[in-house]
Motif scaffolding. Structure first.
Motif, PDB file in Angstrom:
ATOM      1  N   THR A 172     -13.919   5.668  -5.865  1.00  0.00           N
ATOM      2  CA  THR A 172     -12.946   4.967  -5.034  1.00  0.00           C
ATOM      3  C   THR A 172     -13.473   3.607  -4.589  1.00  0.00           C
ATOM      4  O   THR A 172     -14.687   3.399  -4.453  1.00  0.00           O
ATOM      5  CB  THR A 172     -12.571   5.817  -3.798  1.00  0.00           C
ATOM      6  N   ASN A 231     -11.057   1.230   5.432  1.00  0.00           N
ATOM      7  CA  ASN A 231      -9.787   1.132   6.116  1.00  0.00           C
ATOM      8  C   ASN A 231      -9.788   2.174   7.237  1.00  0.00           C
ATOM      9  O   ASN A 231     -10.653   3.049   7.294  1.00  0.00           O
ATOM     10  CB  ASN A 231      -8.619   1.400   5.161  1.00  0.00           C
ATOM     11  N   THR A 260      -3.381   4.791  -1.389  1.00  0.00           N
ATOM     12  CA  THR A 260      -4.211   5.572  -0.471  1.00  0.00           C
ATOM     13  C   THR A 260      -3.898   7.042  -0.685  1.00  0.00           C
ATOM     14  O   THR A 260      -2.765   7.486  -0.469  1.00  0.00           O
ATOM     15  CB  THR A 260      -3.926   5.186   0.991  1.00  0.00           C
ATOM     16  N   ASN A 312       0.852  -1.188   0.000  1.00  0.00           N
ATOM     17  CA  ASN A 312       0.000   0.000   0.000  1.00  0.00           C
ATOM     18  C   ASN A 312       0.885   1.234   0.000  1.00  0.00           C
ATOM     19  O   ASN A 312       1.733   1.399   0.879  1.00  0.00           O
ATOM     20  CB  ASN A 312      -0.897  -0.019   1.246  1.00  0.00           C
ATOM     21  N   SER A 368      -7.988   3.913  -2.300  1.00  0.00           N
ATOM     22  CA  SER A 368      -8.601   4.295  -1.040  1.00  0.00           C
ATOM     23  C   SER A 368      -8.320   5.783  -0.842  1.00  0.00           C
ATOM     24  O   SER A 368      -7.257   6.266  -1.226  1.00  0.00           O
ATOM     25  CB  SER A 368      -7.998   3.482   0.118  1.00  0.00           C
ATOM     26  N   ARG A 402     -12.327   2.159  -1.684  1.00  0.00           N
ATOM     27  CA  ARG A 402     -12.382   2.211  -0.231  1.00  0.00           C
ATOM     28  C   ARG A 402     -12.191   3.644   0.265  1.00  0.00           C
ATOM     29  O   ARG A 402     -11.724   4.509  -0.466  1.00  0.00           O
ATOM     30  CB  ARG A 402     -11.278   1.340   0.403  1.00  0.00           C
ATOM     31  N   GLN A 405      -2.469  -1.393  -3.572  1.00  0.00           N
ATOM     32  CA  GLN A 405      -3.435  -0.374  -3.144  1.00  0.00           C
ATOM     33  C   GLN A 405      -2.728   0.970  -3.084  1.00  0.00           C
ATOM     34  O   GLN A 405      -1.565   1.060  -2.678  1.00  0.00           O
ATOM     35  CB  GLN A 405      -3.998  -0.713  -1.767  1.00  0.00           C
ATOM     36  N   GLU A 434     -10.377   5.516   3.823  1.00  0.00           N
ATOM     37  CA  GLU A 434      -9.629   5.284   5.055  1.00  0.00           C
ATOM     38  C   GLU A 434     -10.055   6.341   6.059  1.00  0.00           C
ATOM     39  O   GLU A 434      -9.850   7.538   5.842  1.00  0.00           O
ATOM     40  CB  GLU A 434      -8.119   5.343   4.846  1.00  0.00           C
TER      41      GLU A 434
END
Length: 238
Positions: free
Chosen positions: A147, A187, A90, A68, A129, A149, A88, A151
């Motif tokens: 998106t 997340n 973020t 990530n 994310s 996810r 991933q 966070e």
């Protein structure tokens, strides 16, 4: 089941304080994975004050679990993530030189920007994310930018937790419930620790992943990295 991703930025901070290669960021990533971490998180900042671009390239071939990469989506950052094909990404709304992430995206004002950036990552098969505050309007906005996810930025939870745990977690439960209704993965990260993590997971059992760095690396100074990772895993297991 919630997964644990270990943020190894602080290992890089210690290394950079003296120069050279000790402690090894690559060895830290490999050992976190070996000791049971289900993800490795890095946050390469423009000034490279901890994780460097080269670290990102060096780590990726050695990670068989999730990799990530966090950061503000500048063109240089986007290209780095695409180059290494992270599992991933973020996205955080940090300014250059910011000490640490301290707020989530305004998903309404930045709608068009986020749609464009997220689309580029998703076209490359990279799960996305975005960092958000526990604000229901921002969660709804997140559901419209494409998106995978969100966070949840958990520093407010961690700050209030010792005073009133139920009050601290309440807005995060509501935000997570709404995100869940929108079929967004969830997340969480920032200032989570052995003291407050289990309560959060008990209240929001469908959190997909927690990303923990500062507290975990600090605990490892006393408990050892293997024992610390196991302690954190115990917090998120049913």
């Amino acid at each position: 089941m919630t997964r644990l991703s270990v943020n190894i930025n602080k290992i890089a901070t210690l290394r950079n304080s003296r120069g050279g290669h000790m402690p090894s960021v690559l060895d830290a990533a490999i050992n976190c994975q070996k000791f049971g971490a289900e993800g490795i998180t890095v946050h390469p900042r423009p000034d490279e004050r901890h994780i460097t671009r080269q670290d990102v390239y060096d780590i990726k071939p050695h990670i068989s679990t999730e990799f990530n990469i966090e950061g503000y989506p500048s063109e240089a950052f986007i290209q780095l993530v695409l180059d290494v094909k992270a599992d991933q990404v973020t996205l955080v709304p940090d300014q250059p030189g910011q000490l640490t992430s301290d707020h989530g995206w305004d998903t309404i004002t930045n709608h068009d920007f986020l749609v464009d950036v997220i689309g580029r990552f998703k076209a490359a098969g990279i799960r996305t994310s975005i960092f958000v505050d526990p604000d229901l309007k921002q969660i709804e906005g997140a559901s419209r930018v494409g998106t995978d996810r969100i966070e949840l930025y958990t520093e407010p939870y961690a700050t209030l937790y010792p005073i009133d745990a139920d009050k601290a977690v309440e807005p995060f439960v509501k935000a997570a419930e709404l995100a869940h209704e929108f079929n967004l993965g969830i997340n969480a990260g920032h200032d989570l620790s052995l003291k407050n993590l289990k309560f959060l997971i008990d209240k929001i059992p469908y959190i997909d992943e927690v990303s923990i760095g500062h507290a975990l690396i600090a605990d490892a100074l006393y408990l050892g990295l293997r024992n610390t990772i196991h302690e954190y895993l115990d917090c998120i297991r049913p």
